[in-house]
Design a protein around this motif. Structure first.
Motif, PDB file in Angstrom:
ATOM      1  N   CYS A  68     -14.291  41.782 -10.228  1.00  0.00           N
ATOM      2  CA  CYS A  68     -13.724  42.252  -8.741  1.00  0.00           C
ATOM      3  C   CYS A  68     -14.552  41.862  -7.513  1.00  0.00           C
ATOM      4  CB  CYS A  68     -13.865  43.714  -9.112  1.00  0.00           C
ATOM      5  SG  CYS A  68     -12.709  44.479  -9.979  1.00  0.00           S
ATOM      6  N   GLY A  69     -15.478  41.008  -7.909  1.00  0.00           N
ATOM      7  CA  GLY A  69     -16.477  40.767  -6.727  1.00  0.00           C
ATOM      8  C   GLY A  69     -17.510  41.388  -6.445  1.00  0.00           C
ATOM      9  N   PHE A  70     -17.919  42.310  -7.288  1.00  0.00           N
ATOM     10  CA  PHE A  70     -19.362  43.172  -7.182  1.00  0.00           C
ATOM     11  C   PHE A  70     -20.378  42.842  -8.131  1.00  0.00           C
ATOM     12  CE2 PHE A  70     -15.616  45.838  -5.515  1.00  0.00           C
ATOM     13  CZ  PHE A  70     -16.316  46.206  -4.186  1.00  0.00           C
ATOM     14  N   HIS A  71     -21.501  43.086  -7.497  1.00  0.00           N
ATOM     15  CA  HIS A  71     -22.459  42.879  -8.633  1.00  0.00           C
ATOM     16  C   HIS A  71     -23.588  44.117  -8.585  1.00  0.00           C
ATOM     17  CE1 HIS A  71     -21.253  38.788  -9.292  1.00  0.00           C
ATOM     18  NE2 HIS A  71     -21.349  38.709  -8.134  1.00  0.00           N
ATOM     19  N   PHE A 126     -12.550  57.796 -19.454  1.00  0.00           N
ATOM     20  CA  PHE A 126     -11.424  58.881 -18.860  1.00  0.00           C
ATOM     21  C   PHE A 126     -10.607  58.285 -17.534  1.00  0.00           C
ATOM     22  CE2 PHE A 126     -14.150  61.409 -21.455  1.00  0.00           C
ATOM     23  CZ  PHE A 126     -13.320  61.737 -22.542  1.00  0.00           C
ATOM     24  N   VAL A 127     -11.504  57.492 -16.737  1.00  0.00           N
ATOM     25  CA  VAL A 127     -11.142  57.157 -15.495  1.00  0.00           C
ATOM     26  C   VAL A 127     -10.746  55.583 -15.547  1.00  0.00           C
ATOM     27  CG1 VAL A 127     -11.727  56.755 -13.026  1.00  0.00           C
ATOM     28  CG2 VAL A 127     -12.578  58.815 -14.338  1.00  0.00           C
ATOM     29  N   TRP A 128     -11.643  54.721 -16.055  1.00  0.00           N
ATOM     30  CA  TRP A 128     -11.454  53.449 -16.097  1.00  0.00           C
ATOM     31  C   TRP A 128     -10.555  53.311 -17.248  1.00  0.00           C
ATOM     32  CZ3 TRP A 128     -14.604  49.202 -18.764  1.00  0.00           C
ATOM     33  CH2 TRP A 128     -14.228  47.903 -18.458  1.00  0.00           C
ATOM     34  N   GLY A 169     -20.860  48.826  -6.577  1.00  0.00           N
ATOM     35  CA  GLY A 169     -19.569  48.301  -6.190  1.00  0.00           C
ATOM     36  C   GLY A 169     -18.935  48.294  -7.673  1.00  0.00           C
ATOM     37  N   ILE A 170     -19.665  48.049  -8.752  1.00  0.00           N
ATOM     38  CA  ILE A 170     -18.961  47.903 -10.050  1.00  0.00           C
ATOM     39  C   ILE A 170     -18.233  49.102 -10.278  1.00  0.00           C
ATOM     40  CG2 ILE A 170     -19.318  47.824 -12.298  1.00  0.00           C
ATOM     41  CD1 ILE A 170     -21.886  45.943 -11.844  1.00  0.00           C
ATOM     42  N   TYR A 171     -19.090  50.512 -10.282  1.00  0.00           N
ATOM     43  CA  TYR A 171     -18.664  51.762 -10.647  1.00  0.00           C
ATOM     44  C   TYR A 171     -17.122  52.032  -9.322  1.00  0.00           C
ATOM     45  CZ  TYR A 171     -22.490  52.493 -13.554  1.00  0.00           C
ATOM     46  OH  TYR A 171     -23.573  52.691 -14.468  1.00  0.00           O
ATOM     47  N   TYR A 172     -17.558  51.676  -8.223  1.00  0.00           N
ATOM     48  CA  TYR A 172     -16.464  51.788  -7.440  1.00  0.00           C
ATOM     49  C   TYR A 172     -15.105  51.292  -7.621  1.00  0.00           C
ATOM     50  CZ  TYR A 172     -14.163  51.272  -2.793  1.00  0.00           C
ATOM     51  OH  TYR A 172     -13.278  51.383  -1.887  1.00  0.00           O
ATOM     52  N   SER A 173     -15.260  49.906  -8.369  1.00  0.00           N
ATOM     53  CA  SER A 173     -13.785  49.354  -8.614  1.00  0.00           C
ATOM     54  C   SER A 173     -13.201  49.916  -9.942  1.00  0.00           C
ATOM     55  CB  SER A 173     -14.422  47.822  -8.739  1.00  0.00           C
ATOM     56  OG  SER A 173     -15.257  47.333  -9.606  1.00  0.00           O
ATOM     57  N   ALA A 174     -14.336  50.021 -10.866  1.00  0.00           N
ATOM     58  CA  ALA A 174     -13.808  50.923 -12.075  1.00  0.00           C
ATOM     59  C   ALA A 174     -13.361  52.049 -11.992  1.00  0.00           C
ATOM     60  CB  ALA A 174     -14.656  50.555 -13.085  1.00  0.00           C
ATOM     61  N   GLY A 175     -13.667  52.733 -10.755  1.00  0.00           N
ATOM     62  CA  GLY A 175     -13.274  54.152 -10.667  1.00  0.00           C
ATOM     63  C   GLY A 175     -11.974  54.277  -9.767  1.00  0.00           C
ATOM     64  N   GLY A 176     -11.243  53.309  -9.728  1.00  0.00           N
ATOM     65  CA  GLY A 176     -10.167  53.230  -8.918  1.00  0.00           C
ATOM     66  C   GLY A 176     -10.595  53.334  -7.471  1.00  0.00           C
ATOM     67  N   ARG A 177     -11.409  52.622  -6.884  1.00  0.00           N
ATOM     68  CA  ARG A 177     -11.848  52.341  -5.541  1.00  0.00           C
ATOM     69  C   ARG A 177     -12.191  53.826  -4.831  1.00  0.00           C
ATOM     70  NH1 ARG A 177      -7.855  49.224  -5.537  1.00  0.00           N
ATOM     71  NH2 ARG A 177      -8.317  47.085  -6.250  1.00  0.00           N
ATOM     72  N   ASN A 217      -8.211  38.298  -6.816  1.00  0.00           N
ATOM     73  CA  ASN A 217      -9.222  37.109  -6.530  1.00  0.00           C
ATOM     74  C   ASN A 217      -8.694  35.896  -7.288  1.00  0.00           C
ATOM     75  OD1 ASN A 217     -11.236  38.221  -5.374  1.00  0.00           O
ATOM     76  ND2 ASN A 217     -12.628  38.831  -6.964  1.00  0.00           N
ATOM     77  N   ASN A 218      -7.642  36.066  -8.008  1.00  0.00           N
ATOM     78  CA  ASN A 218      -6.826  35.098  -8.574  1.00  0.00           C
ATOM     79  C   ASN A 218      -7.822  34.302  -9.738  1.00  0.00           C
ATOM     80  OD1 ASN A 218      -4.844  33.521  -9.320  1.00  0.00           O
ATOM     81  ND2 ASN A 218      -4.967  32.084  -7.821  1.00  0.00           N
ATOM     82  N   GLU A 219      -8.928  34.899 -10.229  1.00  0.00           N
ATOM     83  CA  GLU A 219      -9.876  34.495 -11.094  1.00  0.00           C
ATOM     84  C   GLU A 219      -9.516  34.268 -12.638  1.00  0.00           C
ATOM     85  OE1 GLU A 219     -13.840  35.115  -8.755  1.00  0.00           O
ATOM     86  OE2 GLU A 219     -13.509  36.339 -10.593  1.00  0.00           O
ATOM     87  N   THR A 220      -8.641  35.209 -13.066  1.00  0.00           N
ATOM     88  CA  THR A 220      -8.244  35.456 -14.401  1.00  0.00           C
ATOM     89  C   THR A 220      -7.238  36.680 -14.472  1.00  0.00           C
ATOM     90  OG1 THR A 220      -9.230  35.716 -16.614  1.00  0.00           O
ATOM     91  CG2 THR A 220     -10.143  36.986 -15.228  1.00  0.00           C
ATOM     92  N   ALA A 221      -6.813  36.851 -15.428  1.00  0.00           N
ATOM     93  CA  ALA A 221      -5.772  37.824 -15.845  1.00  0.00           C
ATOM     94  C   ALA A 221      -6.424  39.064 -15.768  1.00  0.00           C
ATOM     95  CB  ALA A 221      -5.241  37.878 -17.301  1.00  0.00           C
ATOM     96  N   SER A 222      -5.848  40.150 -15.196  1.00  0.00           N
ATOM     97  CA  SER A 222      -6.647  41.509 -14.805  1.00  0.00           C
ATOM     98  C   SER A 222      -6.340  42.665 -15.798  1.00  0.00           C
ATOM     99  CB  SER A 222      -6.004  41.958 -13.521  1.00  0.00           C
ATOM    100  OG  SER A 222      -6.508  43.217 -13.192  1.00  0.00           O
ATOM    101  N   PRO A 223      -7.265  43.062 -16.133  1.00  0.00           N
ATOM    102  CA  PRO A 223      -7.231  44.367 -16.916  1.00  0.00           C
ATOM    103  C   PRO A 223      -7.265  45.749 -16.415  1.00  0.00           C
ATOM    104  CG  PRO A 223      -9.527  43.848 -17.017  1.00  0.00           C
ATOM    105  CD  PRO A 223      -8.961  42.727 -15.995  1.00  0.00           C
ATOM    106  N   GLU A 224      -7.107  45.568 -15.173  1.00  0.00           N
ATOM    107  CA  GLU A 224      -7.087  46.512 -13.978  1.00  0.00           C
ATOM    108  C   GLU A 224      -5.996  47.724 -14.615  1.00  0.00           C
ATOM    109  OE1 GLU A 224      -9.140  47.301 -11.422  1.00  0.00           O
ATOM    110  OE2 GLU A 224      -7.946  48.033  -9.999  1.00  0.00           O
ATOM    111  N   PRO A 225      -6.429  48.737 -14.711  1.00  0.00           N
ATOM    112  CA  PRO A 225      -5.503  49.973 -15.084  1.00  0.00           C
ATOM    113  C   PRO A 225      -4.651  50.174 -14.234  1.00  0.00           C
ATOM    114  CG  PRO A 225      -7.614  50.781 -14.225  1.00  0.00           C
ATOM    115  CD  PRO A 225      -7.730  49.452 -14.415  1.00  0.00           C
TER     116      PRO A 225
END
Lengths: 45, 559
Positions: free
Chosen positions: B76-79, B459-461, B83-91, B551-559
């Motif tokens: 998602c572009g975070f390190h 329960f969120v991601w 940022g990582i928890y923010y992106s996994a937690g539905g921003r 980001n068009n990097e790969t297939a997304s597993p985004e919920p």
């Protein structure tokens, strides 16, 4: 050292050495799909 | 997205590199000093039953999930953990705030870890002075102390340690014109800064690729030396097997100060003691560095289709090898052989075992200066590989929120880190500040973060996202079972552990804060750091970031 000591030590060592050995074996014998597709530090912009 | 200063995305150079870096992050003083003390004090061999259970139901599932979470954030572009928890937690900003906890915790731990790192460096160099003496290169870091570390009795070693860390009073290290300890601490800060400044691949990975194999070689050499020492004192009950028995026997006699048997503890008594389960879970939890930000930050630099399933297991296995096989065979058997079970006591404290008992052992051992140097050099390397991982989450956060280059982020992080190290170096009376930091930041915060992180992942991601992430690029059959273990076993188990841990520890600690000004000042410092990191988390959450799909990097597993 008692028999119980030998059992607990060898079992614990066998678990961690076995797990480590299995991981190293898999690292050596399986292919990293990503490494073939994209080299490290590929510019994205 | 955090990028190298030349505009390319930062990645690990190889899968081996990331495994060694994460293993290096986890392998530290806890493996070689804390683990053997915990085993010896909590029932010996019987302790290993709750330890292995905790490894299977807490460490492996949580480490695997954290690796998956980290790589998702990276895609998602975070390190940074924020940022990582923010992106996994539905921003949602709430989850970014959780990331602030796991960013600030390693950062503060790094502040006192550098100080301990300096002790290892001092001891290693002091021993080296003795090793080089026959070549005419004799040197000593301290006036009045000969090259090497030899004292007449145990009190000599204790006094040397006290003087090295300035334990007598606050500010003791600052009263000397050129304090060796402060200079060594500055040197360690500089090393950490240089490695993070050079970046993930050219700094951290480069160093870990050299240091990790060296740690293994040094550990194996020291173990071979300990195994081949056959009852050096000739006193019955002090052979290598007796030393092993002290550590591994599941049932044992309890001795008084005179060495007389006063009680006997059997396996079932040990296993029925909830404190032993708590100690085992805590040991493995802190040893693997779960919820300390470093694992997910390192995992975020994996290539978008890089493996996480095997890598997470391999790094956990390497840490366990160092802890159980090396830590379990090295320190305590040697101490028992030379000092006996009564004189070698004090295993409850890692510092006492590492910096007082073991130097005493090396003082009695043939070629002890060489083995002492090797042992403390090993600790120093292990400490460096850990401390650089503690800086990296904050470096990444500065890059993402303040849009700084990696070099400037590393400079800012190291500068702030040095400020905190200065606080620890000043409040050295009975290592007051270090103790407060260690309890609240290295013990309390990660446990709270672990509960919240498990809620986020399960329960969120969501289970589906975790499964997809584990499957992506997996070099082994993806361990989907960890999803259910996390939800139905790890989570309630962790909840129980945290509640029991709090019940046992919090009362005395809160009282200490009420009574001690050093504790109050240290907690205020922790609170200020947390507030500033939360402010950065808010800044980050204001910026909308792209999903892996966008980001068009790969297939997304985004919920």
């Amino acid at each position: 050292m008692t028999i119980g000591g030998w059992i607990s030590m060898t079992t614990s060592l066998a678990i961690v050495i076995g797990l480590f050995g299995w991981c190293m074996y898999k690292l050596v014998t399986t292919k990293d799909a990503n490494a073939e597709e994209e080299p490290a530090d590929t510019p994205k912009e | 997205m955090s990028r190298k200063s030349n505009g390319t995305r930062e990645n690990w150079g190889s899968q081996l590199g990331v495994i060694l870096a994460v293993s290096g992050s986890a392998v530290g003083l806890g493996n070689f000093l804390r683990f053997p003390g915990q085993v010896a004090n909590n029932g010996g061999g019987a302790f290993m039953i709750p330890y292995v259970v905790s490894l299977l139901i807490v460490a492996i599932p949580m480490a695997t999930a954290e690796w998956a979470l980290g790589r998702f954030g990276g895609r998602c572009g975070f390190h940074s953990p924020v940022g990582i928890y923010y992106s996994a937690g539905g921003r949602k900003a709430l989850w970014g705030a959780l990331g602030a906890l796991t960013t600030v915790a390693p950062f503060i731990i790094g502040m006192y870890y550098v100080f301990i790192e300096a002790w290892c460096l001092i001891y290693a160099l002091q021993y080296l002075g003795g090793v080089l003496a026959p070549l005419g290169l004799r040197f000593s870091l301290f006036q009045g102390v000969d090259a090497g570390l030899f004292f007449e009795d145990a009190a000599g070693y204790e006094n040397f340690f006290g003087a090295t860390v300035g334990i007598a009073k606050d500010g003791a290290l600052f009263t000397q014109a050129a304090s060796t300890t402060l200079l060594a601490t500055l040197a360690c800060v500089w090393i950490n800064f240089r490695l993070t400044y050079r970046g993930v691949s050219r700094g951290i990975e480069w160093f870990c690729k050299m240091a990790s194999p060296l740690i293994l070689v040094c550990a194996i050499a020291v173990i071979i030396r300990v195994i081949t020492l056959d009852n050096p004192s000739g006193i019955p009950g002090r052979s290598f097997l007796d030393g092993l028995g002290f550590m591994w026997n599941p049932s044992r006699n309890v001795l008084n100060e005179s060495g007389e048997v006063v009680d006997r503890i059997n396996v079932w008594t040990t296993l029925c003691d909830p404190g032993v389960w708590l100690a085992a879970t805590s040991q493995i939890f802190f040893s693997i560095s779960i919820c300390l930000g470093a694992v997910c930050t390192y995992a975020s630099y994996i290539q978008p289709r890089g493996d996480v399933a095997l890598s997470s297991l391999a790094s956990t296995a390497t840490n366990e090898l160092c802890e159980v096989a090396f830590g379990g065979l090295m320190s305590i058997p040697a101490a028992i052989m030379f000092l006996g079970p009564v004189a070698a006591g004090g295993f409850a404290s890692s510092f006492a075992l590492g910096f007082v008992v073991l130097p005493n052992v090396f003082g009695l051992m043939p070629l002890g200066q060489f083995w002492g140097f090797l042992f403390f050099f090993l600790l120093f390397l292990a400490a460096i590989t850990s401390s650089i991982s503690m800086l990296q989450p904050m470096v990444a956060l500065f890059q993402e929120t303040l849009s700084l280059t990696r070099e400037r982020s590393a400079l800012l992080s190291s500068g702030l880190n040095m400020l905190g190290t200065g606080v620890v170096c000043w409040f050295t009376f009975n290592l007051g500040a270090l103790d407060v930091f260690d309890f609240w930041v290295a013990n309390f915060l990660p446990l709270v973060a672990a509960i919240l992180q498990t809620i986020l992942i399960c329960f969120v991601w969501g289970s589906t996202s975790l499964r997809s992430e584990l499957a992506l690029g997996a070099r082994i059959k993806p361990p989907y079972f960890v999803v259910n273990i996390l939800k139905f076993v790890s989570f309630p188990y962790m909840l129980l552990v945290v509640l029991f841990w709090g019940w046992r520890n919090m009362g005395s600690r809160v009282q200490e804060v009420v009574d001690s000004r050093v504790a109050q000042a240290s907690l205020a410092f922790i609170g200020l750091s947390l507030v500033l990191t939360l402010a950065l988390a808010i800044v980050l959450s204001k910026r909308r970031q792209k999903t892996p799909d966008e980001n068009n990097e790969t297939a997304s597993p985004e919920p």
